[in-house]
Design a protein around this motif. Sequence first.
Motif, PDB file in Angstrom:
ATOM      1  N   ARG A   1       0.830  -1.210   0.000  1.00 40.52           N
ATOM      2  CA  ARG A   1       0.000   0.000   0.000  1.00 40.52           C
ATOM      3  C   ARG A   1       0.867   1.263   0.000  1.00 40.52           C
ATOM      4  NH1 ARG A   1      -5.176   1.416   1.836  1.00 40.52           N
ATOM      5  NH2 ARG A   1      -5.454   3.635   1.370  1.00 40.52           N
ATOM      6  N   ALA A   2       1.996   1.230   0.718  1.00 42.76           N
ATOM      7  CA  ALA A   2       2.890   2.391   0.746  1.00 42.76           C
ATOM      8  C   ALA A   2       3.522   2.642  -0.618  1.00 42.76           C
ATOM      9  CB  ALA A   2       3.962   2.193   1.815  1.00 42.76           C
ATOM     10  N   VAL A   3       3.894   1.557  -1.295  1.00 40.01           N
ATOM     11  CA  VAL A   3       4.459   1.722  -2.644  1.00 40.01           C
ATOM     12  C   VAL A   3       3.387   2.252  -3.590  1.00 40.01           C
ATOM     13  CG1 VAL A   3       5.479   0.507  -4.600  1.00 40.01           C
ATOM     14  CG2 VAL A   3       6.225  -0.031  -2.276  1.00 40.01           C
ATOM     15  N   SER A   4       2.151   1.761  -3.449  1.00 39.09           N
ATOM     16  CA  SER A   4       1.072   2.226  -4.308  1.00 39.09           C
ATOM     17  C   SER A   4       0.756   3.699  -4.068  1.00 39.09           C
ATOM     18  CB  SER A   4      -0.182   1.383  -4.077  1.00 39.09           C
ATOM     19  OG  SER A   4      -1.274   1.862  -4.816  1.00 39.09           O
ATOM     20  N   ASP A   5       0.872   4.159  -2.799  1.00 37.58           N
ATOM     21  CA  ASP A   5       0.626   5.566  -2.458  1.00 37.58           C
ATOM     22  C   ASP A   5       1.852   6.438  -2.691  1.00 37.58           C
ATOM     23  OD1 ASP A   5      -1.936   4.900  -1.729  1.00 37.58           O
ATOM     24  OD2 ASP A   5      -1.468   4.691   0.410  1.00 37.58           O
ATOM     25  N   GLN A   6       2.921   5.861  -3.230  1.00 40.06           N
ATOM     26  CA  GLN A   6       4.159   6.578  -3.534  1.00 40.06           C
ATOM     27  C   GLN A   6       4.833   7.118  -2.279  1.00 40.06           C
ATOM     28  OE1 GLN A   6       3.306   9.551  -6.492  1.00 40.06           O
ATOM     29  NE2 GLN A   6       2.767   8.030  -8.065  1.00 40.06           N
ATOM     30  N   ILE A   7       4.633   6.424  -1.178  1.00 41.60           N
ATOM     31  CA  ILE A   7       5.366   6.755   0.042  1.00 41.60           C
ATOM     32  C   ILE A   7       6.748   6.131   0.002  1.00 41.60           C
ATOM     33  CG2 ILE A   7       5.364   6.492   2.551  1.00 41.60           C
ATOM     34  CD1 ILE A   7       2.338   6.473   2.459  1.00 41.60           C
TER      35      ILE A   7
END
Length: 474
Positions: A272-278
């Motif tokens: 989810r963090a990679v998807s949110d560009q975090i």
Amino acid sequence: MATDCEAWLNANPVEADDLSDSFASGDEDNGKSAISNKNINNEINGNWLSSSSTSIHEARLKAKAKRRLRKNSSRDSGRGDSLSDNGEIIRGTSAAPTSPKSKLLDRKSRLGKGRGLPKKGGAGGKGVWGRSGEVYEPEEVDEKDPNYDEAQENCVYETVVPPLDERVFEKTVTPIVQEYFEHGDTNEVAELLAELNLGPMRSEVPSLAVSLALEAKASHRELTSRLLADLCGSVLSRSDMENSFDKLLRELPDLVLDTPGAPQLVGQFIARAVSDQILSEGYIEGYKGRVDCEYTRAALDRAAVLLKMSMGGLRIDNQWGTGGGQRPVIQLIKEMNLLLKEYILSGDSKEAERCLRDLEVPHFHHEFVYEAIVMVLESKGEKTFKMVLQLLKSLSTSSIITVDQMRRGYERVYMDIAEINIDVPRAYFILEQFVDESFSMGIIDVKLRDLCPCRGRKRFVSEGDGGVVKLESY
């Protein structure tokens, strides 16, 4: 009268010592006091009694003595001599004055004005704050003051907040995250964190939030993912996020002790963090060939699988789901219908209870009861009838569905039965049987059973009755 007094004085001259203001000591004093005591009775209320034995000399002596006593009495304020009712001279005492005109203990203003209030309205004197409502102007710096320092002219004073250490950090940030799980406002969390001097503990915020979400509900994990996305850039940097997830991967062996599914959950957080560009897209690739812990490898594999599935159309931004009233009503109704259909196929009431509990909508359970009864009315066999009764009995016994929610579900069916009957002609008859069975199993009470509607209908009786039309109910 004056002529007689003058003639008498010429015949009997009076010596100067006898006319003095002071009495002589010794016998003379005693003699004169005796004369005074002897003739004091000749005066009553200030009126002289006429007598041949009295003389003007004695009268003048007595008058002078009285004048002297009055003078001493007014001067000494009660400390001098006084004259008794019998005319005897009484030496003064040291009694304190009690006259209201005395100024010895008088606290009133000497000028005869004022109301007894403090001077200058309480603004005068040493060590006072000044008059209420008084505004002080900026004080000018005296350069001739021996304590004057020119270097302090341009000084700016700020409040210094010491950085948080590890122990204080956990006690301070944990309540903030737990309150966020209740209100869901990321802006408030950002404001509270901005007021703290996190210092080197800045990168610990995401790891602490994720570790708390692992032991919470799915809706709390969704809130945590949103919080990390909103904090990145405003409060935390991308490097802080990467350091925090690195710490989570290292602490997985300890997290598994409390949460057995921690590797899969952490992998979902990473995806989810990679998807949110975090996190950067190469974050997972950077761990290839450098992982020895099986839990860390499981978390990274889970994240990689989810990212590959997202390329095929899977929405990672909704992998946790939304809990409670944050979801639209239409979506909740669809999920409840799917839950009922899966239960009819599998017959697993425990799984149905778990799924209903995971929806986290206890205030909306009346919709589940309503959909279950409508499914019974629309079904054709007895299998659905019996299975729904058993499910409602189980949910009522375990208190997953409260009595109030159960009653509201039945009442909604009672209100809509007329419309349901348009599509299902036997709806009234099936509903009456279902309500009777529910009462016999203890799902509802007698009051709710008596509220069940019944529709009267026209029915042609047999020919033996003469073809009379009777109104009866099922």
